[in-house]
Each structure stands twice: as structure tokens, then as C-alpha cells.
Scaffold this active site. Structure first.
Site, PDB file in Angstrom:
ATOM      1  N   LYS A 246      42.863 -25.488  47.106  1.00  0.00           N
ATOM      2  CA  LYS A 246      43.392 -24.203  47.598  1.00  0.00           C
ATOM      3  C   LYS A 246      43.766 -24.250  49.061  1.00  0.00           C
ATOM      4  CE  LYS A 246      42.186 -20.602  44.537  1.00  0.00           C
ATOM      5  NZ  LYS A 246      40.832 -20.578  44.022  1.00  0.00           N
ATOM      6  N   LYS A 247      44.748 -23.378  49.342  1.00  0.00           N
ATOM      7  CA  LYS A 247      45.251 -23.266  50.691  1.00  0.00           C
ATOM      8  C   LYS A 247      44.267 -22.587  51.617  1.00  0.00           C
ATOM      9  CE  LYS A 247      50.094 -22.363  51.139  1.00  0.00           C
ATOM     10  NZ  LYS A 247      51.143 -21.419  51.107  1.00  0.00           N
ATOM     11  N   ARG A 248      43.693 -21.537  51.101  1.00  0.00           N
ATOM     12  CA  ARG A 248      42.950 -20.696  52.034  1.00  0.00           C
ATOM     13  C   ARG A 248      41.474 -21.032  52.122  1.00  0.00           C
ATOM     14  NH1 ARG A 248      45.930 -14.916  51.093  1.00  0.00           N
ATOM     15  NH2 ARG A 248      47.985 -15.840  51.080  1.00  0.00           N
ATOM     16  N   SER A 249      41.056 -22.043  51.384  1.00  0.00           N
ATOM     17  CA  SER A 249      39.626 -22.328  51.396  1.00  0.00           C
ATOM     18  C   SER A 249      39.266 -23.201  52.593  1.00  0.00           C
ATOM     19  CB  SER A 249      39.243 -23.035  50.106  1.00  0.00           C
ATOM     20  OG  SER A 249      39.980 -24.228  50.019  1.00  0.00           O
ATOM     21  N   PHE A 255      46.210 -29.756  53.528  1.00  0.00           N
ATOM     22  CA  PHE A 255      47.411 -29.582  54.353  1.00  0.00           C
ATOM     23  C   PHE A 255      48.053 -30.909  54.732  1.00  0.00           C
ATOM     24  CE2 PHE A 255      44.786 -25.874  55.022  1.00  0.00           C
ATOM     25  CZ  PHE A 255      45.697 -24.882  54.678  1.00  0.00           C
TER      26      PHE A 255
END
Ligand code: GLU
Length: 480
Positions: A246-249, A255
Site C-alpha cells: 500500500k501507498k499510505r502505509s 515508492f
């Protein structure tokens, strides 16, 4: 059909590995088919989009060598390619749908709309059947107005996905989704369809997380009387525990920038990402870009999730680093090291760098290993160090080395290697009493880069100082 694919990121943050994998697949597909690769910026999320992130996207695409044929950074005849510059276009098509009776104005706030959720039909929009008088009244009151699609209440919407085969949704699970927000901005689904159609996109390759958007988009295509493109939904990227990456974890490994900053080569990242959900059908893992372009096909994209294995990409980068020609390695390593605050003007760095080419997996690791030689001598494992350094004869070896380097102004790896050989000869001792003990005396450790490269890098003065420090350590002073 001429192949035209697009990468359509939203510039709302650092690029996630999943997004850039989508870009890589689109690029590979375009190149493999002699098609065009477009870049369209989907910046209609006013709060989260920024030009800074758009710059980052362009920079990352350049870094990976994904050249753009058309769109932002590429020109072209179907622009503008930034969605906020296309608002008039969306408005025009929204009006067309209005005339066709496929949409209705909605005066609910997003919260109210959410409340109406019910299990049979995702949303039961209270505005779907408002009388013209009521619409007039709400408009006169100035209540903000969105535009929603009048989704069918029965039947099904299906499409043939190139990766997953036939995918069908019962219409009743498709809500009356918004096309235009009350701000006058289009939603993702609407803008995406209008743009894909007008930009003549032939194939849409995007992450599997978009599968639930596709039936909505198909409904729009049908309402407009347009031919939908071919869809191929790429498998999700999972972490080692098979959870979605996940991106927001805050998982740094999610990234792309983490890899650039850690000194991965773009060709490694490209190669690794290309294999994240695509297998050319043989065991080969290290492939040139040309080979991948030649072999790429939608049929070979896997359906099940692709596990992102950080150890594997690290290993792969090590292979790429070792395969670089000396000169190429030197240039690329220097470019990275200078960004790490190392004194790349120091030509001795080259000795050490080259001696480490075989031993590191990333350029960051290279920088760290080099920096260690800048740090004051320390013995992380004092017991082992003592065992090696207290052997009979070692003290003489070290004293001899100290004396010898005292007589030279400078060292290069060959001269350093000769000095050690001379010591072996003159003192009539075995290499065992020289190489490992000298390594411990100069670096505090039993392993590392080639010893003569280290000696050349440290230079005579430093070597003498380190030998003195080692003597102190053996006497029991400090250093542990
Ligand atoms: N802006 C969307 C995203 O970044 C594009 C999805 C698509 O390719 O249709 O997820």
C-alpha cells in the site's frame, strides 16, 4: 488497429511501485507493437494534485528510460493532455449525455448520498427521479449540483479482459455514479472515458484495483455510442505476506524514489518491474530492454498477484552492477557518490570503488562501505581481532609496514601489494601473518574490499596512524 496506450497518473504524491509498473507495462506494450505511449496527467483532484508531483512523475519516467511519444512532455495533436485544461471538453460531453437523458442532476451532499447506501443497490439516489419542478426549485435555492449517471437497474455489464477473461457485473451493484462534481470538475470515470476516446486509446492497461471502475466506464461508452478500448487489468502487487503493497502505509519499499535514492540502477528497476506480473515463459530473469520489448505480450501477463521481493531486486541490482564495464561503473558510481557527500574529487576513491564493485548490491551500500574507511578505526569484534593480531610475528609485520609506508609519499594498489610482498620476503613469514592481520589493523575487520585498494585509498599517513591505534588497542586501550 494501431496501438495507442497511455499512462495516466494522478499527481498526488510520490510514485508508487504499482503505478510505475503500470507505466512500464504500457511502455513495453507500445514498443512491442510499434505503437504510441502517451502521458496524460489526471489532476482533477484539486486538493491533492500538485505540479511538484507532476515534475516528479516526469523525472521518474525519464530515469527509467520510458520515453513519451505523446502527451505531457511529448506534444501531440489530441491535447491538452492535462485534465484540468480540458474542462470545457468534459462539459460539452456532459451536456450531450444530459440531452440523451442518461444522467440526472443530484443535489445531495456526498455525505447524504453515502447514507442512502443499501445492500441491494449500492446507492439509492433520492435525486434520480426528481420532478422538473423540484429540480428548478433546488437550483433556484443555489444548492450545489452534481451530475450522476442513470445506471441500469437490471441486466449486466460485461467485458473481455485480456488478462482475466470475461468479467461481468450485475447492473444492480453499479451505483448512480457521479460524472461531474458540484465544483464543475469531472470525476475520474468520466474524464477517463472522454479522454481515452478522444485520444484514440486502443488498449487500457492499468492496475486490477480499477476493475470495479470498468463497468461504469463501459456504461459511459455505451451511452455515448463509442467503442470501448481493450482492457487489461494488471495483477496486484503484494508484499511478502501477500498483503497489498500500500501507498499510505508508509512502507518505504512501496515508492520508486526509495530505489533511486538507494542507488539502484534504472535498468534493474525496469527489469524487475517488468517481471512483476509478466513472465516471458522461460526462467531467464536478467533481460535486456530489447529482449523484453521483443517478448512482451498481454497473453503472458499473470492473473494472480505479484509478490514484491526486496531481496530479489537487491540481488538483481548486484548482478547489474557487476556486469557493468569498469568505466561505466566508475562514472555511474561517482555520480551517485557525489550526491552522498563523499569527496569524489579524491582520485583514490576510485581504487576503493573498483575494489568494491564485486561486493555490493547497491550504490548506497558502496557509499556506506567507503565511508567506513573515513571513520576512526574501530574493532566491532574485538575478540576475533585480538586472536588474529596477537599471533607471534604480527607485531613485527605491522612495524615493518609502518616503516615502509613512512618512506613513500603516496601509494597505488600495485605499490601497496608490492609492499606486502616485500614484507613477506624480508621477514620470511607466510601470507597468513600479513594479509589478515594488516586488514584488521587498518580496518578493524576481517573482511572487506581488496586490501591493496584500501591501502592505496588510506594513503601512507593514515596507515601509520591506524597501525599506532592498533598497537594501543592491543595494549588494552579503548576502541571496543
Ligand atoms: N489516474 C488513475 C490512476 O492513477 C488512472 C487509472 C487509469 O489508468 O484509468 O490510478
Amino acid at each position: 488497429m494501431s496501438v495507442r496506450v497511455r499512462f495516466a497518473p494522478s499527481p498526488t504524491g510520490q510514485i508508487h511501485i504499482g503505478n510505475i509498473r503500470t507505466a512500464v507495462f504500457n511502455w513495453l506494450f507500445a514498443r512491442s507493437q510499434g505503437g504510441k505511449f502517451l502521458l496524460r496527467v489526471e489532476d482533477t483532484d484539486q486538493e491533492r494534485s500538485s505540479e511538484e508531483f507532476e515534475e516528479i512523475i516526469l523525472k521518474e519516467l525519464r530515469w527509467l528510460g520510458l520515453d513519451i511519444d505523446e502527451g505531457i512532455g511529448g506534444g501531440g495533436e489530441y491535447g491538452p493532455y492535462r485534465q484540468t485544461h480540458r474542462l470545457k471538453i468534459y462539459k460539452k460531453y456532459a451536456e450531450e449525455l444530459q440531452e440523451k437523458g442518461c444522467v440526472f442532476p443530484c443535489f445531495c451532499s456526498p455525505d447524504e448520498f453515502e447514507k442512502e447506501k443499501n445492500p441491494e443497490h449500492s446507492y439509492n439516489d433520492p435525486c434520480r427521479d426528481l420532478s422538473p419542478d423540484k429540480v428548478e426549485e433546488l437550483r433556484n435555492k443555489g444548492v450545489p449540483e452534481a451530475l450522476r449517471f442513470r445506471s441500469p437497474r437490471q441486466g449486466k455489464v460485461s467485458f473481455l479482459d485480456s488478462v482475466h477473461g470475461e468479467i461481468a457485473f450485475q447492473s444492480q451493484v453499479i451505483d448512480d455514479f457521479a460524472l461531474m462534481k458540484s465544483t464543475g470538475y469531472p470525476t475520474y470515470n468520466f474524464a477517463c472515458v472522454v479522454d481515452d476516446h478522444l485520444m484514440k486509446i486502443s488498449h487500457v492497461l492499468r492496475g486490477e484495483d480499477h476493475i470495479s471502475n470498468t463497468p461504469k466506464q463501459i456504461l459511459i461508452y455505451e451511452a455515448m455510442g463509442w467503442q470501448p478500448p481493450v482492457f487489461a487489468h494488471l495483477p496486484l502487487i503484494l508484499d511478502k505476506k501477500r498483503r497489498r503493497l500500500k501507498k499510505r502505509s508508509g512502507q518505504q519499499e512501496a515508492f520508486l524514489s526509495s530505489y533511486r535514492n538507494a542507488g539502484y540502477l534504472p535498468e534493474t528497476v525496469f527489469n524487475y518491474l517488468a517481471l512483476l506480473g509478466w513472465s516471458p515463459g522461460e526462467d531467464k530473469e536478467i533481460m535486456s530492454r530489447e529482449e523484453m520489448v521483443e517478448k512482451f505480450s498481454l497473453e503472458k501477463i499473470n492473473e494472480s498477484g505479484a509478490v514484491f521481493d526486496i531481496e530479489k531486486i537487491k540481488w538483481m541490482n548486484g548482478v547489474y552492477l557487476r556486469n557493468l564495464e569498469r568505466k561505466e561503473f566508475r562514472e555511474r558510481a561517482l555520480a551517485f557518490l557525489s550526491g552522498q557527500g563523499l569527496d569524489t574529487e579524491n582520485e583514490k576513491l576510485i581504487f576503493l570503488m573498483e575494489a568494491l564493485q564485486e561486493k555490493v548490491n547497491t550504490l548506497k551500500e558502496l557509499a556506506q562501505k567507503i565511508s567506513e574507511y573515513f571513520e576512526p578505526l574501530a574493532f566491532p569484534d574485538p575478540e576475533d581481532a585480538r586472536q588474529v593480531l596477537q599471533q607471534d610475528g604480527v607485531e613485527k609485520v605491522l612495524s615493518s609496514l609502518k616503516a615502509k609506508v613512512g618512506e613513500v609519499d603516496d601509494l597505488n594498489p600495485d605499490r601497496a601489494a608490492n609492499l606486502l610482498k616485500e614484507i613477506i620476503k624480508e621477514l620470511q613469514v607466510g601470507g597468513k601473518l600479513v594479509y589478515k592481520p594488516v586488514r584488521y589493523a587498518l580496518t578493524g575487520k576481517g573482511t572487506g574490499a581488496d586490501l591493496s585498494a584500501i591501502m592505496a585509498y588510506l594513503g601512507p599517513e593514515n596507515i601509520r596512524m591506524r597501525i599506532d591505534e592498533t598497537f594501543k588497542f592491543l595494549k588494552g586501550d579503548a576502541h571496543e
